[in-house]
Design a protein around this motif. Structure first.
Motif, PDB file in Angstrom:
ATOM      1  N   ILE A  13      47.479   6.160  35.161  1.00  0.00           N
ATOM      2  CA  ILE A  13      46.334   5.574  34.480  1.00  0.00           C
ATOM      3  C   ILE A  13      46.539   4.059  34.461  1.00  0.00           C
ATOM      4  O   ILE A  13      47.513   3.568  33.879  1.00  0.00           O
ATOM      5  CB  ILE A  13      46.200   6.100  33.041  1.00  0.00           C
ATOM      6  N   LEU A  14      45.649   3.342  35.122  1.00  0.00           N
ATOM      7  CA  LEU A  14      45.738   1.882  35.157  1.00  0.00           C
ATOM      8  C   LEU A  14      45.007   1.324  33.936  1.00  0.00           C
ATOM      9  O   LEU A  14      43.776   1.283  33.901  1.00  0.00           O
ATOM     10  CB  LEU A  14      45.121   1.336  36.452  1.00  0.00           C
ATOM     11  N   LEU A  15      45.765   0.905  32.949  1.00  0.00           N
ATOM     12  CA  LEU A  15      45.145   0.418  31.715  1.00  0.00           C
ATOM     13  C   LEU A  15      44.347  -0.852  31.942  1.00  0.00           C
ATOM     14  O   LEU A  15      43.285  -1.049  31.347  1.00  0.00           O
ATOM     15  CB  LEU A  15      46.231   0.172  30.653  1.00  0.00           C
ATOM     16  N   GLY A  16      44.851  -1.735  32.799  1.00  0.00           N
ATOM     17  CA  GLY A  16      44.135  -2.984  33.083  1.00  0.00           C
ATOM     18  C   GLY A  16      43.819  -3.756  31.827  1.00  0.00           C
ATOM     19  O   GLY A  16      44.686  -4.096  31.034  1.00  0.00           O
ATOM     20  N   PHE A  17      42.533  -3.983  31.613  1.00  0.00           N
ATOM     21  CA  PHE A  17      42.076  -4.748  30.447  1.00  0.00           C
ATOM     22  C   PHE A  17      41.298  -3.844  29.478  1.00  0.00           C
ATOM     23  O   PHE A  17      40.363  -4.290  28.813  1.00  0.00           O
ATOM     24  CB  PHE A  17      41.208  -5.916  30.905  1.00  0.00           C
ATOM     25  N   SER A  18      41.682  -2.553  29.433  1.00  0.00           N
ATOM     26  CA  SER A  18      40.964  -1.589  28.587  1.00  0.00           C
ATOM     27  C   SER A  18      41.075  -1.912  27.107  1.00  0.00           C
ATOM     28  O   SER A  18      40.271  -1.434  26.310  1.00  0.00           O
ATOM     29  CB  SER A  18      41.487  -0.171  28.853  1.00  0.00           C
ATOM     30  N   GLU A  19      42.064  -2.719  26.713  1.00  0.00           N
ATOM     31  CA  GLU A  19      42.168  -3.137  25.315  1.00  0.00           C
ATOM     32  C   GLU A  19      41.077  -4.142  24.943  1.00  0.00           C
ATOM     33  O   GLU A  19      40.869  -4.426  23.772  1.00  0.00           O
ATOM     34  CB  GLU A  19      43.548  -3.747  25.058  1.00  0.00           C
ATOM     35  N   HIS A  20      40.403  -4.678  25.953  1.00  0.00           N
ATOM     36  CA  HIS A  20      39.310  -5.636  25.729  1.00  0.00           C
ATOM     37  C   HIS A  20      38.055  -5.118  26.435  1.00  0.00           C
ATOM     38  O   HIS A  20      37.643  -5.675  27.456  1.00  0.00           O
ATOM     39  CB  HIS A  20      39.686  -7.024  26.260  1.00  0.00           C
ATOM     40  N   PRO A  21      37.441  -4.043  25.928  1.00  0.00           N
ATOM     41  CA  PRO A  21      36.290  -3.439  26.624  1.00  0.00           C
ATOM     42  C   PRO A  21      35.122  -4.399  26.803  1.00  0.00           C
ATOM     43  O   PRO A  21      34.387  -4.307  27.792  1.00  0.00           O
ATOM     44  CB  PRO A  21      35.902  -2.259  25.712  1.00  0.00           C
ATOM     45  N   GLN A  22      34.941  -5.318  25.856  1.00  0.00           N
ATOM     46  CA  GLN A  22      33.849  -6.276  25.990  1.00  0.00           C
ATOM     47  C   GLN A  22      34.097  -7.251  27.143  1.00  0.00           C
ATOM     48  O   GLN A  22      33.168  -7.865  27.672  1.00  0.00           O
ATOM     49  CB  GLN A  22      33.643  -7.052  24.674  1.00  0.00           C
ATOM     50  N   LEU A  23      35.368  -7.367  27.534  1.00  0.00           N
ATOM     51  CA  LEU A  23      35.720  -8.282  28.620  1.00  0.00           C
ATOM     52  C   LEU A  23      35.587  -7.626  29.986  1.00  0.00           C
ATOM     53  O   LEU A  23      35.408  -8.313  30.997  1.00  0.00           O
ATOM     54  CB  LEU A  23      37.160  -8.768  28.412  1.00  0.00           C
ATOM     55  N   MET A  81      39.801  -1.366  41.530  1.00  0.00           N
ATOM     56  CA  MET A  81      39.753  -2.143  40.290  1.00  0.00           C
ATOM     57  C   MET A  81      38.325  -2.209  39.751  1.00  0.00           C
ATOM     58  O   MET A  81      38.093  -2.109  38.536  1.00  0.00           O
ATOM     59  CB  MET A  81      40.281  -3.562  40.553  1.00  0.00           C
ATOM     60  N   LEU A  82      37.342  -2.379  40.622  1.00  0.00           N
ATOM     61  CA  LEU A  82      35.947  -2.429  40.182  1.00  0.00           C
ATOM     62  C   LEU A  82      35.508  -1.101  39.570  1.00  0.00           C
ATOM     63  O   LEU A  82      34.771  -1.079  38.579  1.00  0.00           O
ATOM     64  CB  LEU A  82      35.041  -2.798  41.361  1.00  0.00           C
ATOM     65  N   VAL A  83      35.957   0.000  40.155  1.00  0.00           N
ATOM     66  CA  VAL A  83      35.648   1.327  39.591  1.00  0.00           C
ATOM     67  C   VAL A  83      36.233   1.449  38.187  1.00  0.00           C
ATOM     68  O   VAL A  83      35.581   1.937  37.250  1.00  0.00           O
ATOM     69  CB  VAL A  83      36.194   2.438  40.509  1.00  0.00           C
ATOM     70  N   ASN A  84      37.484   0.990  38.031  1.00  0.00           N
ATOM     71  CA  ASN A  84      38.149   1.076  36.726  1.00  0.00           C
ATOM     72  C   ASN A  84      37.500   0.165  35.690  1.00  0.00           C
ATOM     73  O   ASN A  84      37.428   0.505  34.509  1.00  0.00           O
ATOM     74  CB  ASN A  84      39.627   0.715  36.869  1.00  0.00           C
ATOM     75  N   LEU A  85      37.029  -0.995  36.119  1.00  0.00           N
ATOM     76  CA  LEU A  85      36.392  -1.925  35.189  1.00  0.00           C
ATOM     77  C   LEU A  85      35.024  -1.422  34.737  1.00  0.00           C
ATOM     78  O   LEU A  85      34.606  -1.668  33.599  1.00  0.00           O
ATOM     79  CB  LEU A  85      36.242  -3.308  35.841  1.00  0.00           C
ATOM     80  N   TRP A  86      34.323  -0.705  35.607  1.00  0.00           N
ATOM     81  CA  TRP A  86      32.950  -0.318  35.308  1.00  0.00           C
ATOM     82  C   TRP A  86      32.859   0.914  34.413  1.00  0.00           C
ATOM     83  O   TRP A  86      32.004   0.994  33.541  1.00  0.00           O
ATOM     84  CB  TRP A  86      32.187  -0.055  36.605  1.00  0.00           C
ATOM     85  N   GLY A  87      33.753   1.875  34.625  1.00  0.00           N
ATOM     86  CA  GLY A  87      33.632   3.140  33.902  1.00  0.00           C
ATOM     87  C   GLY A  87      34.861   3.473  33.077  1.00  0.00           C
ATOM     88  O   GLY A  87      35.860   2.751  33.089  1.00  0.00           O
ATOM     89  N   PRO A  88      34.808   4.594  32.369  1.00  0.00           N
ATOM     90  CA  PRO A  88      35.936   4.998  31.511  1.00  0.00           C
ATOM     91  C   PRO A  88      37.111   5.575  32.293  1.00  0.00           C
ATOM     92  O   PRO A  88      38.220   5.650  31.775  1.00  0.00           O
ATOM     93  CB  PRO A  88      35.305   6.071  30.605  1.00  0.00           C
ATOM     94  N   ASN A  89      36.872   5.993  33.537  1.00  0.00           N
ATOM     95  CA  ASN A  89      37.936   6.599  34.332  1.00  0.00           C
ATOM     96  C   ASN A  89      38.852   5.519  34.904  1.00  0.00           C
ATOM     97  O   ASN A  89      38.435   4.702  35.724  1.00  0.00           O
ATOM     98  CB  ASN A  89      37.327   7.428  35.473  1.00  0.00           C
ATOM     99  N   LYS A  90      40.113   5.510  34.474  1.00  0.00           N
ATOM    100  CA  LYS A  90      41.075   4.492  34.917  1.00  0.00           C
ATOM    101  C   LYS A  90      42.170   5.082  35.798  1.00  0.00           C
ATOM    102  O   LYS A  90      43.192   4.438  36.032  1.00  0.00           O
ATOM    103  CB  LYS A  90      41.745   3.827  33.706  1.00  0.00           C
ATOM    104  N   THR A  91      41.983   6.289  36.271  1.00  0.00           N
ATOM    105  CA  THR A  91      43.058   6.970  36.978  1.00  0.00           C
ATOM    106  C   THR A  91      43.156   6.516  38.429  1.00  0.00           C
ATOM    107  O   THR A  91      42.186   6.061  39.034  1.00  0.00           O
ATOM    108  CB  THR A  91      42.846   8.490  36.951  1.00  0.00           C
ATOM    109  N   ILE A  92      44.374   6.669  38.961  1.00  0.00           N
ATOM    110  CA  ILE A  92      44.626   6.450  40.378  1.00  0.00           C
ATOM    111  C   ILE A  92      45.635   7.500  40.817  1.00  0.00           C
ATOM    112  O   ILE A  92      46.566   7.835  40.076  1.00  0.00           O
ATOM    113  CB  ILE A  92      45.159   5.015  40.648  1.00  0.00           C
ATOM    114  N   SER A  93      45.448   8.070  41.984  1.00  0.00           N
ATOM    115  CA  SER A  93      46.355   9.112  42.469  1.00  0.00           C
ATOM    116  C   SER A  93      47.726   8.516  42.787  1.00  0.00           C
ATOM    117  O   SER A  93      47.876   7.300  42.968  1.00  0.00           O
ATOM    118  CB  SER A  93      45.772   9.772  43.725  1.00  0.00           C
ATOM    119  N   PHE A  94      48.719   9.385  42.864  1.00  0.00           N
ATOM    120  CA  PHE A  94      50.061   8.930  43.227  1.00  0.00           C
ATOM    121  C   PHE A  94      50.055   8.294  44.612  1.00  0.00           C
ATOM    122  O   PHE A  94      50.685   7.260  44.836  1.00  0.00           O
ATOM    123  CB  PHE A  94      51.046  10.100  43.183  1.00  0.00           C
TER     124      PHE A  94
END
Length: 314
Positions: A13-23, A81-94
């Protein structure tokens, strides 16, 4: 080890910037625009360097390699990264994470070496102008570019497997927007001493040594420029190096901020923004830096469009 591999194969799960959803939505727009600029700008440089015979020089050969590298680099992770930023799904396969890690190490290392090669090219152009054509000949250019790519491949082959074999924590949450070595080491619940030593050695070989060589080259260039008596001559000599020097400054300052940061939560959070600039910002800025004030590129573009050259640019 079998249990570790089984849990790892579930992906991350790529957390990225999920702590700042408005960002995240703002970053989606910024990253999309930067990626588009990267695609257009670097493709433009490659095509212009290939199509215009007057740009068939060592400087533009290395610049084309850098542009191709930046295209591959950003394309390897920006769509995910764009997929993860746009939606709630942050997963990436091994497998996806493994490919990202391999390409990140390959191209990041290659860029470090390539920027060093370009500094050597600028050193010879300014300090040995009469012998430039005999020293920086086409065969040497191909050899130096090959060395950069081979060193990148070796670094990736050496460092990727030990990183992927780490005993990752069950939560599988990578505190970053891409799979890279520091983030995966932090995800491990086991002993990472070997990996940290390996990363420290790689940082010295891939970051510190090339940067030292670049600084030595520019020290010699600065001394040579200062010996030029005419102000016009000094401006011309500095103009041949200013673009590369700016690219080196942006690249190394952001990379050092990511890979040589202290171990604390604040530094890691700040490192993600530096990492974003390193991964997305510099590839989009490089074409602008090399073209906006480059008269040769402007002339080549006008010739490509079939227009007469602007006499003011002569």
């Amino acid at each position: 080890m079998a249990m570790i591999n089984q849990s790892s194969l579930e992906g991350f799960i790529l957390l990225g910037f999920s702590e700042h959803p408005q960002l995240e939505r703002i970053l989606f727009v910024v990253v999309s625009a930067s990626y588009l600029l990267t695609l257009v700008g670097n493709t433009f440089i490659i095509l212009l360097s290939v199509l215009d015979p007057r740009l068939h020089s060592p400087m533009y050969f290395f610049l084309s390699n850098l542009s191709f590298l930046d295209l591959c680099f950003t394309t390897s992770f920006v769509p995910q990264m764009l997929v993860n930023l746009w939606g709630p799904n942050k997963t990436i396969s091994f497998l996806g994470c493994s490919v990202q890690l391999f390409i990140f190490l390959l191209l990041g290392t290659t860029e470090c070496i390539l920027l060093t090669v370009m500094a050597f090219d600028r050193y010879v152009a300014v300090c040995q102008p009469l012998h430039y054509a005999t020293i920086i000949h086409p065969r040497l250019c191909r050899q130096l570019a090959a060395v950069a790519w081979v060193m990148g491949l070796v670094e990736s082959v050496v460092q990727t497997p030990p990183t992927l074999r780490l005993p990752f924590c069950p939560h599988r949450q990578v505190d970053d927007f891409v799979c890279e070595v520091p983030a995966l080491i932090r995800l491990s619940c086991g002993d990472t001493t070997y990996n940290e030593i390996q990363m420290a050695i790689a940082s010295i070989i891939i970051l510190v040594v090339p940067l030292t060589l670049i600084l030595i080259s520019y020290g010699a260039i600065a001394r040579a420029v200062m010996r030029i008596k005419s102000a016009k001559g000094r401006r011309k000599a500095f103009g041949t190096c200013s673009s590369h020097l700016l690219v080196v400054t942006l690249f190394y300052s952001s990379v050092i901020a990511v890979y040589l940061q202290p171990k604390n939560p604040y530094a890691q959070e700040r490192g993600k923004f530096f990492g974003l600039f390193y991964a997305v910002g510099t590839p989009s800025l490089n074409p602008l830096i090399y073209t906006l004030r480059n008269k040769e590129v402007k002339r080549a573009f006008r010739r490509l469009l079939g227009k007469d050259e602007d006499p003011r640019e002569s």
